[in-house]
Design a protein around this motif. Structure first.
Motif, mmCIF file in Angstrom:
data_model
loop_
_atom_site.group_PDB
_atom_site.id
_atom_site.type_symbol
_atom_site.label_atom_id
_atom_site.label_comp_id
_atom_site.label_asym_id
_atom_site.label_seq_id
_atom_site.Cartn_x
_atom_site.Cartn_y
_atom_site.Cartn_z
ATOM 1 N N ASP A 264 5.531 11.955 -0.728
ATOM 2 C CA ASP A 264 4.612 11.177 -0.729
ATOM 3 C C ASP A 264 3.638 11.608 -2.077
ATOM 4 O O ASP A 264 3.000 12.637 -2.124
ATOM 5 C CB ASP A 264 3.732 11.743 0.352
ATOM 6 C CG ASP A 264 2.433 10.822 0.522
ATOM 7 O OD1 ASP A 264 2.154 10.319 -0.515
ATOM 8 O OD2 ASP A 264 1.817 10.743 1.668
ATOM 9 N N SER B 97 0.899 -1.294 0.158
ATOM 10 C CA SER B 97 0.024 0.160 0.067
ATOM 11 C C SER B 97 0.893 1.373 0.041
ATOM 12 O O SER B 97 2.042 1.121 0.160
ATOM 13 C CB SER B 97 -0.998 -0.130 1.389
ATOM 14 O OG SER B 97 -0.113 0.126 2.283
ATOM 15 N N GLY B 98 0.149 2.296 -0.225
ATOM 16 C CA GLY B 98 0.868 3.538 -0.115
ATOM 17 C C GLY B 98 1.261 3.877 1.357
ATOM 18 O O GLY B 98 2.403 4.552 1.569
ATOM 19 N N THR B 99 0.500 3.512 2.185
ATOM 20 C CA THR B 99 0.986 3.514 3.776
ATOM 21 C C THR B 99 2.186 2.975 3.971
ATOM 22 O O THR B 99 3.277 3.417 4.437
ATOM 23 C CB THR B 99 -0.222 3.056 4.728
ATOM 24 O OG1 THR B 99 -1.482 3.831 4.158
ATOM 25 C CG2 THR B 99 -0.051 3.260 5.962
ATOM 26 N N VAL C 255 4.567 16.404 0.419
ATOM 27 C CA VAL C 255 2.932 15.885 -0.260
ATOM 28 C C VAL C 255 2.787 16.495 -1.196
ATOM 29 O O VAL C 255 2.824 17.786 -1.276
ATOM 30 C CB VAL C 255 1.939 15.829 0.754
ATOM 31 C CG1 VAL C 255 0.812 14.848 0.281
ATOM 32 C CG2 VAL C 255 2.228 15.030 2.059
ATOM 33 N N LEU D 142 5.196 4.474 2.655
ATOM 34 C CA LEU D 142 5.895 5.512 3.476
ATOM 35 C C LEU D 142 6.739 5.025 4.883
ATOM 36 O O LEU D 142 7.573 5.458 4.954
ATOM 37 C CB LEU D 142 4.700 6.282 4.049
ATOM 38 C CG LEU D 142 4.125 7.397 2.968
ATOM 39 C CD1 LEU D 142 2.890 7.934 3.326
ATOM 40 C CD2 LEU D 142 5.298 8.677 3.020
ATOM 41 N N THR E 175 -3.039 17.038 4.805
ATOM 42 C CA THR E 175 -2.955 15.817 3.892
ATOM 43 C C THR E 175 -3.533 14.469 4.496
ATOM 44 O O THR E 175 -4.075 14.529 5.692
ATOM 45 C CB THR E 175 -1.379 15.534 3.851
ATOM 46 O OG1 THR E 175 -0.939 14.120 3.289
ATOM 47 C CG2 THR E 175 -0.680 15.218 5.321
ATOM 48 N N PHE E 176 -3.421 13.472 3.816
ATOM 49 C CA PHE E 176 -4.040 12.178 4.299
ATOM 50 C C PHE E 176 -3.267 11.748 5.352
ATOM 51 O O PHE E 176 -1.958 11.861 5.479
ATOM 52 C CB PHE E 176 -4.237 11.078 3.291
ATOM 53 C CG PHE E 176 -4.582 9.922 3.629
ATOM 54 C CD1 PHE E 176 -5.930 9.826 4.158
ATOM 55 C CD2 PHE E 176 -3.911 8.709 3.608
ATOM 56 C CE1 PHE E 176 -6.422 8.679 4.750
ATOM 57 C CE2 PHE E 176 -4.443 7.530 4.197
ATOM 58 C CZ PHE E 176 -5.740 7.346 4.470
ATOM 59 N N ALA F 274 1.654 9.976 -3.674
ATOM 60 C CA ALA F 274 0.436 8.916 -3.718
ATOM 61 C C ALA F 274 -0.448 9.631 -4.785
ATOM 62 O O ALA F 274 -1.543 8.808 -5.457
ATOM 63 C CB ALA F 274 -0.328 8.697 -2.224
ATOM 64 N N GLN F 275 -0.752 10.991 -4.750
ATOM 65 C CA GLN F 275 -1.861 11.445 -5.620
ATOM 66 C C GLN F 275 -1.396 12.237 -6.864
ATOM 67 O O GLN F 275 -2.114 12.675 -7.549
ATOM 68 C CB GLN F 275 -2.668 12.601 -4.656
ATOM 69 C CG GLN F 275 -3.139 12.078 -3.284
ATOM 70 C CD GLN F 275 -3.956 13.142 -2.666
ATOM 71 O OE1 GLN F 275 -4.143 14.348 -3.243
ATOM 72 N NE2 GLN F 275 -4.369 12.493 -1.413
ATOM 73 N N PHE G 71 -4.083 2.694 -4.456
ATOM 74 C CA PHE G 71 -5.540 2.752 -4.033
ATOM 75 C C PHE G 71 -6.489 2.947 -5.216
ATOM 76 O O PHE G 71 -6.166 3.937 -5.826
ATOM 77 C CB PHE G 71 -5.464 3.711 -2.718
ATOM 78 C CG PHE G 71 -6.946 3.831 -2.199
ATOM 79 C CD1 PHE G 71 -7.172 3.006 -1.273
ATOM 80 C CD2 PHE G 71 -7.792 4.564 -2.525
ATOM 81 C CE1 PHE G 71 -8.283 2.656 -0.573
ATOM 82 C CE2 PHE G 71 -9.133 4.511 -1.782
ATOM 83 C CZ PHE G 71 -9.434 3.830 -0.661
ATOM 84 N N ALA H 268 -2.036 8.969 6.492
ATOM 85 C CA ALA H 268 -0.738 7.959 6.608
ATOM 86 C C ALA H 268 0.570 8.595 6.268
ATOM 87 O O ALA H 268 1.632 8.417 6.974
ATOM 88 C CB ALA H 268 -0.892 7.271 5.058
ATOM 89 N N THR H 269 0.537 10.065 5.810
ATOM 90 C CA THR H 269 1.785 10.853 5.656
ATOM 91 C C THR H 269 2.373 11.059 6.983
ATOM 92 O O THR H 269 3.490 10.944 7.021
ATOM 93 C CB THR H 269 1.475 12.322 5.030
ATOM 94 O OG1 THR H 269 0.682 11.800 4.050
ATOM 95 C CG2 THR H 269 2.822 12.953 4.894
ATOM 96 N N LYS I 71 -6.902 6.469 -6.708
ATOM 97 C CA LYS I 71 -5.750 7.418 -7.323
ATOM 98 C C LYS I 71 -5.764 7.363 -8.657
ATOM 99 O O LYS I 71 -6.496 6.382 -9.483
ATOM 100 C CB LYS I 71 -4.510 6.831 -6.788
ATOM 101 C CG LYS I 71 -4.157 6.673 -5.251
ATOM 102 C CD LYS I 71 -4.579 7.606 -4.408
ATOM 103 C CE LYS I 71 -4.220 7.226 -2.898
ATOM 104 N NZ LYS I 71 -4.522 8.165 -2.191
ATOM 105 N N ALA J 66 -2.323 -1.684 -3.114
ATOM 106 C CA ALA J 66 -1.114 -1.646 -3.549
ATOM 107 C C ALA J 66 -0.289 -0.426 -3.499
ATOM 108 O O ALA J 66 -0.874 0.958 -3.519
ATOM 109 C CB ALA J 66 -1.054 -2.199 -5.174
ATOM 110 N N SER K 214 0.785 5.354 -4.069
ATOM 111 C CA SER K 214 -0.150 4.274 -3.891
ATOM 112 C C SER K 214 -1.034 4.061 -5.090
ATOM 113 O O SER K 214 -1.221 4.953 -5.709
ATOM 114 C CB SER K 214 -1.170 5.092 -2.791
ATOM 115 O OG SER K 214 -2.460 4.598 -2.673
#
Ligand SMILES: *Cc1c(COP(=O)(O)O)cnc(C)c1O
Length: 367
Positions: free
Chosen positions: A157, A59-61, A131, A64, A85-86, A159-160, A183, A88-89, A186, A194, A181
């Motif tokens: 980060d 995962s993206g989490t 991020v 990190l 941010t989300f 992810a996005q 997810f 998980a960052t 995204k 993943a 990420s």
């Protein structure tokens, strides 16, 4: 009329034959754990992101967490990041035993304000997590300059923002490690969880590869205490089908964003998202700012326009971080953003009729 915030089926309908074929091939080999598709995806994502190495994970989490572990960030270390941010960052910083240090944002881009980073640096600061929020890169030139000046590591980060650019350079591997990420929401989304780390540093790549598989080398001998965090081969197979479409999907999102910029420009009650002159955004979200946010949110939802609030509470005042001692008012720009932001549909398969309906419904609210 219904316009969902994201329509995953609309994307799947265009590629379902290819996805099924890829999965049939995998099911004929049954190589589910780190099958050859994972390595192929790692190579292709790394190349797409202008990085030398890609290391898939769950995962993206986890990406990190693996990045911080590979950089040996641990107790008594401080890591600077944005409060807007989300989750998980910042949770990864806590989970390696280090201290998250939150700084405020540039309210126009929603990204970390480089001017606020330097005053937050102490003797214990080891790294910055930048991020690239909503698809737009943070100001990497200034962040990298500070990192060099104070000998800090930089994690992006990403992810996005897969495929977005800053000063013409694809982001993700501009710092020491980038995290991705996949997810489903995204721009490049799997059909489940993943993630991936990308880097240009061979030693870091080796560390991450070791850590994602129990720190094991050779088999049943453990160099470090790692995770079980592999990128699932089924997800890799699906992502390999989707990756060639990513540029087109990103371009469609940009086109949709242009439509909103044009059609909502005259509404003075709305602040449209501002893209930094050096940045190229892939619009993972189209996030507007409005004073009567909760009323507009309810009005749109009732009329079938999907929307969401990313994010309703900045991280420095989350209950789980109360031990850090922040209070309301400490990071006023992040706090104000969390009261005003609203993300509206921007996904690539939006039709003209749907976009027009989103715009008309917003305009009707202000009539
Ligand atoms: C989605 C996201 C993550 C976490 O990714 P997962 O794959 O859901 O674990 C981390 N940071 C940001 C900014 C994200 O948007």
């Amino acid at each position: 009329m219904q316009v969902p915030l994201l329509d995953l089926y609309a994307q799947y309908a265009n590629i379902l034959g290819e996805i099924r074929q890829g999965l049939e091939e995998l099911f004929s080999t049954h190589r589910y754990i780190l099958g050859p598709q994972v390595e192929e995806l790692e190579e292709k994502i790394a190349a797409y992101s202008r990085a030398r190495y890609g290391i898939g994970c769950a995962s993206g989490t986890d990406a990190l967490l693996l990045a911080l572990q590979a950089l040996q960030i641990k107790e008594d270390d401080e890591v600077i990041t944005t409060a807007f941010t989300f989750f998980a960052t910042a949770s990864c910083i806590h989970r390696v035993g280090a201290k998250p240090v939150f700084v405020d944002i540039n309210p126009r881009t929603f990204n970390i304000d480089p001017d606020k980073i330097e005053p937050a640096i102490t003797e214990r600061t080891r790294a910055i997590i930048a991020v690239h929020l909503f698809g737009q890169p943070a100001e990497m030139d200034r962040i990298l300059h500070l990192a060099q000046k104070y000998d800090l590591k930089v994690i992006e980060d990403n992810a996005q923002s897969i495929g977005s650019k800053y000063q013409g350079k694809t982001v993700g591997a501009l710092g020491d490690i980038g995290t991705l990420s996949f997810f489903p929401s995204k721009n490049l989304g799997a059909m489940g969880d993943a993630g991936m780390c990308i880097t240009n540093d061979k030693d870091l790549a080796d560390s991450i590869r070791l850590l994602r598989h129990h720190g094991e080398n050779p088999k049943y001998f453990h160099k470090r205490v790692g995770l079980n965090s592999r990128l699932d081969t089924i997800q890799a197979t699906i992502l390999l089908v989707k990756l060639p479409y990513l540029e087109k999907w990103n371009a469609d999102r940009i086109k949709n964003a242009r439509y909103y910029y044009k059609e909502l420009a005259d509404l003075e009650q709305i602040i449209l998202p501002e893209i930094h002159p050096q940045a190229f955004s892939i619009f993972n979200q189209f996030t507007i700012r409005v004073k009567e946010r909760d009323k507009l949110f309810e009005y749109l939802q009732k009329r079938g326009v999907g929307c969401a609030i990313y994010y309703p509470q900045p991280l420095h005042i989350q209950e789980c971080f109360s031990y850090l001692g922040y209070k309301k008012g400490d990071l006023p720009l992040s706090e104000e953003a969390s009261l005003q932001v609203l993300s509206i549909p921007i996904y690539s398969e939006l039709t003209d009729i749907q976009k027009d309906y989103v715009v008309r419904t917003i305009r009707n609210f202000y009539r």
